[in-house]
Design a protein around this motif. Structure first.
Motif, PDB file in Angstrom:
ATOM      1  N   ARG A 370      38.666  38.128  35.183  1.00  0.00           N
ATOM      2  CA  ARG A 370      39.999  37.733  35.664  1.00  0.00           C
ATOM      3  C   ARG A 370      40.049  36.285  36.133  1.00  0.00           C
ATOM      4  O   ARG A 370      41.089  35.811  36.583  1.00  0.00           O
ATOM      5  N   GLY A 371      38.925  35.583  36.077  1.00  0.00           N
ATOM      6  CA  GLY A 371      38.888  34.196  36.524  1.00  0.00           C
ATOM      7  C   GLY A 371      38.931  34.076  38.034  1.00  0.00           C
ATOM      8  O   GLY A 371      39.388  33.050  38.586  1.00  0.00           O
ATOM      9  N   ILE A 372      38.456  35.092  38.750  1.00  0.00           N
ATOM     10  CA  ILE A 372      38.436  35.109  40.208  1.00  0.00           C
ATOM     11  C   ILE A 372      37.059  34.643  40.700  1.00  0.00           C
ATOM     12  O   ILE A 372      36.041  35.151  40.239  1.00  0.00           O
ATOM     13  N   GLN A 373      37.051  33.723  41.613  1.00  0.00           N
ATOM     14  CA  GLN A 373      35.798  33.238  42.174  1.00  0.00           C
ATOM     15  C   GLN A 373      35.327  34.214  43.245  1.00  0.00           C
ATOM     16  O   GLN A 373      36.037  34.528  44.185  1.00  0.00           O
ATOM     17  N   LEU A 374      34.086  34.715  43.088  1.00  0.00           N
ATOM     18  CA  LEU A 374      33.496  35.669  44.027  1.00  0.00           C
ATOM     19  C   LEU A 374      32.575  34.921  44.989  1.00  0.00           C
ATOM     20  O   LEU A 374      31.637  34.249  44.548  1.00  0.00           O
ATOM     21  N   ASN A 375      32.859  35.031  46.290  1.00  0.00           N
ATOM     22  CA  ASN A 375      32.087  34.304  47.291  1.00  0.00           C
ATOM     23  C   ASN A 375      31.480  35.255  48.312  1.00  0.00           C
ATOM     24  O   ASN A 375      32.167  36.136  48.843  1.00  0.00           O
ATOM     25  N   GLU A 376      30.199  35.079  48.570  1.00  0.00           N
ATOM     26  CA  GLU A 376      29.538  35.809  49.663  1.00  0.00           C
ATOM     27  C   GLU A 376      29.452  34.860  50.854  1.00  0.00           C
ATOM     28  O   GLU A 376      28.893  33.774  50.770  1.00  0.00           O
ATOM     29  N   ILE A 377      30.033  35.265  51.972  1.00  0.00           N
ATOM     30  CA  ILE A 377      30.104  34.405  53.153  1.00  0.00           C
ATOM     31  C   ILE A 377      29.343  35.032  54.309  1.00  0.00           C
ATOM     32  O   ILE A 377      29.459  36.215  54.550  1.00  0.00           O
TER      33      ILE A 377
END
Length: 377
Positions: A370-377
């Motif tokens: 989907r072109g979504i950036q996945l970030n682990e914070i």
């Protein structure tokens, strides 16, 4: 900003500075030199001693050094409040304190006397009245006490206020003078909206950021406090307010673009689903973060907003539920998905108690598709 201990007020800086030869540098340059010099200083007492010495070098040095001494003042001892008031009421200060930030954090014995608590609160109010240049004010344990008879300045520079355990009736006389307040944090505070309506002028500030935790918010209290900010609040953070979220959203929901909800569940009233129903109408919402074990993702299906960022804590089956949402085409405007992992844990713990860790890879693949950036914070 250098944090100044309340011990500084034990030393009078109001005596006439000793006139001696010194470099003729602009006050701005002297301030810059002093602030940069102390960044590598490890001994707090050394910082105070140097600044006090600078106050005695010359009139040119006294101003910048005094500014740093009074830049940010934590006050915890009753004696320190008395000494600070004595200092600013001296001839040198003329009754005005140059403090830019005040932090009242009382350290009482285990069973403090009521008269000591009242005296601390009264002195704290008197000190605030002496500080027209304040930028930031913090009051812990509900010990900010103001009266309508106090002669308050307008506080044109005060943009940040944080209170803990505060009786809002005692804070109310100050609020109408905070015309430029932008950030307000409230923890475990309380107030009688009828009393406030009858006795005090409501605030006129236009907040941009509001944080409320463990505070009872009746419709009347929300209206009295935040009606003036109904079209200005862009960032809202709430924790453990339960069903009280509804009147808050009704007052200022139209302007909220960023919402962080943490620990809102009240099992007796099912406020989890009710709260989600309330926020579903926030058409301007762009960034949403929800923390907590009991949050049910299906309640998000009816969101009317076009989110750019969704953030959550990946507990248990939560990752699987979000994966289902994304696969359904939920929030086509979504640009980033933020996973707020607890300290000392890692992305590998997402699936703890929720089945196969393959969901981790599937979520990554779905976001990529989907072109979504996945970030682990």
């Amino acid at each position: 900003m250098i944090e100044m201990s309340d011990k500084f007020s034990l030393v009078e800086t109001s005596q006439d500075p000793i006139i001696s030869p010194s470099p003729h540098l602009p006050a701005e340059i002297l301030s810059l030199i002093l602030s940069r010099s102390f960044r590598t200083t490890h001994s707090f007492r050394d910082v105070i001693d140097v600044l006090l010495s600078c106050c005695l070098v010359s009139k040119a040095w006294c101003g910048p050094a005094r500014e740093m001494l009074y830049r940010s003042i934590p006050l915890s001892q009753l004696e320190s409040l008395c000494l600070l008031l004595r200092t600013v009421r001296s001839e040198s200060f003329g009754g005005l304190c140059p403090a830019l930030a005040l932090h009242f954090r009382p350290l009482f014995p285990e069973f403090p006397l009521k008269k000591e608590i009242r005296k601390f609160a009264t002195l704290a109010g008197e000190i605030v009245v002496c500080c027209p240049k304040l930028l930031y004010l913090t009051g812990d344990c509900g010990l900010l006490h103001f009266t309508s008879t106090m002669s308050h300045p307008r506080y044109p520079f005060l943009t940040g206020l944080k209170v803990y355990g505060q009786d809002l009736e005692l804070l109310a006389p100050l609020l109408p003078h905070l015309c430029n307040l932008k950030t307000f944090e409230m923890l475990e505070s309380y107030g009688d909206s009828d009393m406030l309506d009858d006795c005090f002028e409501p605030p006129s500030f236009k907040l941009s950021k509001l944080s409320i935790s463990q505070t009872e918010l009746s419709p009347g209290l929300c209206k009295w406090l935040f009606a003036s900010s109904s079209e200005s609040v862009e960032s809202l953070k709430v924790q453990e307010v339960g069903s009280n979220l509804q009147p808050l959203i009704e007052v200022m929901g139209g302007s909220v673009r960023e919402l962080h909800i943490k620990g809102m569940v009240d099992h007796e009233t099912d406020s989890d689903s009710e709260a989600i129903k309330v926020i579903s109408g926030l058409a301007g919402l762009r960034r949403l973060r929800i923390d907590g074990w009991d949050f049910k993702t299906e309640h998000l299906l009816n969101l009317q907003s076009s989110l750019e960022t969704f953030a959550f804590s990946p507990y248990g089956a939560r990752v699987r539920d979000v994966q289902t949402l994304l696969r359904s085409g939920w929030q086509p405007s979504l640009q980033s998905l933020d996973l707020h992992v607890e300290p000392f844990s890692s992305v590998k713990s997402w699936e703890l108690g929720s089945g196969s860790r393959g969901w981790q890879d599937e979520l990554t693949q779905t976001c990529a598709a989907r072109g979504i950036q996945l970030n682990e914070i």
